[in-house]
Design a protein around this motif. Sequence first.
Motif, PDB file in Angstrom:
ATOM      1  N   GLU A  10       0.951  -1.280  -0.043  1.00 13.25           N
ATOM      2  CA  GLU A  10       0.073  -0.132   0.134  1.00 13.25           C
ATOM      3  C   GLU A  10       0.776   1.277  -0.203  1.00 13.25           C
ATOM      4  O   GLU A  10       1.577   1.262   0.681  1.00 13.25           O
ATOM      5  CB  GLU A  10      -0.882   0.056   1.045  1.00 13.25           C
ATOM      6  N   VAL A  11       0.618   2.204  -0.815  1.00 11.28           N
ATOM      7  CA  VAL A  11       1.525   3.319  -0.958  1.00 11.28           C
ATOM      8  C   VAL A  11       0.801   4.346   0.082  1.00 11.28           C
ATOM      9  O   VAL A  11      -0.356   4.557  -0.281  1.00 11.28           O
ATOM     10  CB  VAL A  11       1.319   3.891  -2.403  1.00 11.28           C
ATOM     11  N   LYS A  12       1.678   4.838   0.931  1.00 15.42           N
ATOM     12  CA  LYS A  12       1.317   5.699   2.050  1.00 15.42           C
ATOM     13  C   LYS A  12       2.225   7.028   2.113  1.00 15.42           C
ATOM     14  O   LYS A  12       3.087   7.060   1.576  1.00 15.42           O
ATOM     15  CB  LYS A  12       1.498   4.922   3.447  1.00 15.42           C
ATOM     16  N   GLN A  13       1.401   8.080   1.999  1.00  9.33           N
ATOM     17  CA  GLN A  13       1.868   9.474   2.088  1.00  9.33           C
ATOM     18  C   GLN A  13       2.166   9.628   3.458  1.00  9.33           C
ATOM     19  O   GLN A  13       1.621  10.618   4.030  1.00  9.33           O
ATOM     20  CB  GLN A  13       1.363  10.398   1.325  1.00  9.33           C
ATOM     21  N   ASP A  14       2.845   8.884   4.145  1.00  3.26           N
ATOM     22  CA  ASP A  14       2.955   9.182   5.709  1.00  3.26           C
ATOM     23  C   ASP A  14       4.476   9.585   6.359  1.00  3.26           C
ATOM     24  O   ASP A  14       4.395   9.661   7.400  1.00  3.26           O
ATOM     25  CB  ASP A  14       2.899   7.762   6.487  1.00  3.26           C
ATOM     26  N   GLY A  15       5.276  10.259   5.562  1.00  6.72           N
ATOM     27  CA  GLY A  15       6.488  10.710   5.817  1.00  6.72           C
ATOM     28  C   GLY A  15       7.759   9.487   6.011  1.00  6.72           C
ATOM     29  O   GLY A  15       8.422  10.010   6.969  1.00  6.72           O
ATOM     30  N   ASN A  16       7.338   8.473   5.901  1.00  8.13           N
ATOM     31  CA  ASN A  16       8.236   7.375   6.197  1.00  8.13           C
ATOM     32  C   ASN A  16       8.934   6.745   5.333  1.00  8.13           C
ATOM     33  O   ASN A  16       8.355   6.659   3.894  1.00  8.13           O
ATOM     34  CB  ASN A  16       7.577   6.170   6.901  1.00  8.13           C
ATOM     35  N   TRP A  17      10.264   6.394   5.321  1.00 10.66           N
ATOM     36  CA  TRP A  17      10.946   5.417   4.128  1.00 10.66           C
ATOM     37  C   TRP A  17      10.277   4.253   4.265  1.00 10.66           C
ATOM     38  O   TRP A  17      10.521   3.514   5.386  1.00 10.66           O
ATOM     39  CB  TRP A  17      12.218   5.515   4.200  1.00 10.66           C
ATOM     40  N   ASN A  18      10.096   3.469   3.302  1.00  9.20           N
ATOM     41  CA  ASN A  18       9.830   1.996   3.109  1.00  9.20           C
ATOM     42  C   ASN A  18      10.936   1.277   2.425  1.00  9.20           C
ATOM     43  O   ASN A  18      11.282   1.508   1.391  1.00  9.20           O
ATOM     44  CB  ASN A  18       8.281   1.840   2.472  1.00  9.20           C
ATOM     45  N   GLN A  19      11.146   0.463   3.187  1.00  7.11           N
ATOM     46  CA  GLN A  19      12.312  -0.490   2.564  1.00  7.11           C
ATOM     47  C   GLN A  19      11.719  -1.545   1.706  1.00  7.11           C
ATOM     48  O   GLN A  19      11.012  -2.392   2.006  1.00  7.11           O
ATOM     49  CB  GLN A  19      13.103  -1.214   3.779  1.00  7.11           C
ATOM     50  N   LEU A  20      11.922  -1.474   0.402  1.00  4.96           N
ATOM     51  CA  LEU A  20      11.490  -2.377  -0.723  1.00  4.96           C
ATOM     52  C   LEU A  20      12.349  -3.647  -0.922  1.00  4.96           C
ATOM     53  O   LEU A  20      11.860  -4.584  -1.047  1.00  4.96           O
ATOM     54  CB  LEU A  20      11.182  -1.543  -1.972  1.00  4.96           C
ATOM     55  N   ALA A  35      24.825  -5.483  -3.477  1.00  2.17           N
ATOM     56  CA  ALA A  35      24.972  -4.771  -2.299  1.00  2.17           C
ATOM     57  C   ALA A  35      24.236  -3.475  -2.244  1.00  2.17           C
ATOM     58  O   ALA A  35      25.135  -2.510  -2.323  1.00  2.17           O
ATOM     59  CB  ALA A  35      26.384  -4.756  -1.859  1.00  2.17           C
ATOM     60  N   ALA A  36      23.072  -3.505  -2.178  1.00  2.57           N
ATOM     61  CA  ALA A  36      22.338  -2.243  -2.131  1.00  2.57           C
ATOM     62  C   ALA A  36      21.216  -2.441  -1.531  1.00  2.57           C
ATOM     63  O   ALA A  36      20.396  -3.644  -1.397  1.00  2.57           O
ATOM     64  CB  ALA A  36      22.062  -1.835  -3.757  1.00  2.57           C
ATOM     65  N   TYR A  37      20.339  -1.206  -0.796  1.00  2.00           N
ATOM     66  CA  TYR A  37      19.170  -1.259  -0.610  1.00  2.00           C
ATOM     67  C   TYR A  37      18.232  -0.350  -1.173  1.00  2.00           C
ATOM     68  O   TYR A  37      18.723   0.694  -1.551  1.00  2.00           O
ATOM     69  CB  TYR A  37      19.113  -0.967   0.986  1.00  2.00           C
ATOM     70  N   LEU A  38      16.946  -0.569  -1.200  1.00  2.00           N
ATOM     71  CA  LEU A  38      15.984   0.201  -2.178  1.00  2.00           C
ATOM     72  C   LEU A  38      15.072   0.750  -1.239  1.00  2.00           C
ATOM     73  O   LEU A  38      14.366  -0.201  -0.599  1.00  2.00           O
ATOM     74  CB  LEU A  38      15.304  -0.336  -3.456  1.00  2.00           C
ATOM     75  N   PHE A  39      14.932   2.042  -1.198  1.00  2.00           N
ATOM     76  CA  PHE A  39      13.744   2.766  -0.306  1.00  2.00           C
ATOM     77  C   PHE A  39      12.682   3.354  -1.152  1.00  2.00           C
ATOM     78  O   PHE A  39      13.310   3.963  -2.261  1.00  2.00           O
ATOM     79  CB  PHE A  39      14.231   3.564   0.757  1.00  2.00           C
ATOM     80  N   ASP A  40      11.484   3.620  -0.650  1.00  2.00           N
ATOM     81  CA  ASP A  40      10.689   4.274  -1.208  1.00  2.00           C
ATOM     82  C   ASP A  40       9.963   5.089  -0.340  1.00  2.00           C
ATOM     83  O   ASP A  40       9.814   4.596   0.972  1.00  2.00           O
ATOM     84  CB  ASP A  40       9.691   3.572  -1.979  1.00  2.00           C
ATOM     85  N   ALA A  41       9.572   6.364  -0.785  1.00  2.00           N
ATOM     86  CA  ALA A  41       9.036   7.306   0.099  1.00  2.00           C
ATOM     87  C   ALA A  41       7.925   8.330  -0.792  1.00  2.00           C
ATOM     88  O   ALA A  41       8.355   8.609  -1.868  1.00  2.00           O
ATOM     89  CB  ALA A  41       9.818   8.104   1.053  1.00  2.00           C
ATOM     90  N   HIS A  42       6.866   8.777   0.054  1.00  2.47           N
ATOM     91  CA  HIS A  42       5.964   9.633  -0.685  1.00  2.47           C
ATOM     92  C   HIS A  42       5.604  10.613   0.545  1.00  2.47           C
ATOM     93  O   HIS A  42       4.939  10.141   1.599  1.00  2.47           O
ATOM     94  CB  HIS A  42       4.596   8.690  -1.039  1.00  2.47           C
ATOM     95  N   PHE A  43       6.109  11.844   0.368  1.00  2.00           N
ATOM     96  CA  PHE A  43       5.933  12.876   1.452  1.00  2.00           C
ATOM     97  C   PHE A  43       5.114  13.932   0.991  1.00  2.00           C
ATOM     98  O   PHE A  43       4.934  14.245  -0.263  1.00  2.00           O
ATOM     99  CB  PHE A  43       7.313  13.376   1.501  1.00  2.00           C
ATOM    100  N   ALA A  44       4.308  14.642   1.977  1.00  2.00           N
ATOM    101  CA  ALA A  44       3.635  15.631   1.622  1.00  2.00           C
ATOM    102  C   ALA A  44       4.475  17.004   1.565  1.00  2.00           C
ATOM    103  O   ALA A  44       5.796  16.835   1.982  1.00  2.00           O
ATOM    104  CB  ALA A  44       2.668  15.774   2.910  1.00  2.00           C
ATOM    105  N   LYS A  45       3.896  18.024   1.069  1.00  2.00           N
ATOM    106  CA  LYS A  45       4.782  19.015   0.783  1.00  2.00           C
ATOM    107  C   LYS A  45       5.155  19.767   2.133  1.00  2.00           C
ATOM    108  O   LYS A  45       4.589  19.393   3.400  1.00  2.00           O
ATOM    109  CB  LYS A  45       3.977  20.270   0.192  1.00  2.00           C
TER     110      LYS A  45
END
Length: 74
Positions: A10-20, A35-45
């Motif tokens: 679930e894509v959340k605009q909660d101000g947190n980094w999500n480790q994918l 040897a890499a980590y991928l994070f996703d984030a959706h931030f409010a203005k």
Amino acid sequence: MLQVQFYPREVKQDGNWNQLAGPENSVSPLTIRQAAYLFDAHFAKETNVTLPQIESFEPWLYVMAGSLKLLGKS
């Protein structure tokens, strides 16, 4: 051997980094053979954030939509 992974999330605009994704020994929901980590984030203005820090890894940031100020600079 070819492996395909799916991760329903679930894509959340909660101000947190999500480790994918991360290396095989990580707690990431998806495994990548690098040897890499991928994070996703959706931030409010006007959200202030800090990049995720993992020991022995350097952060790399890509903004797909919008803009940001880094250390007070656009």
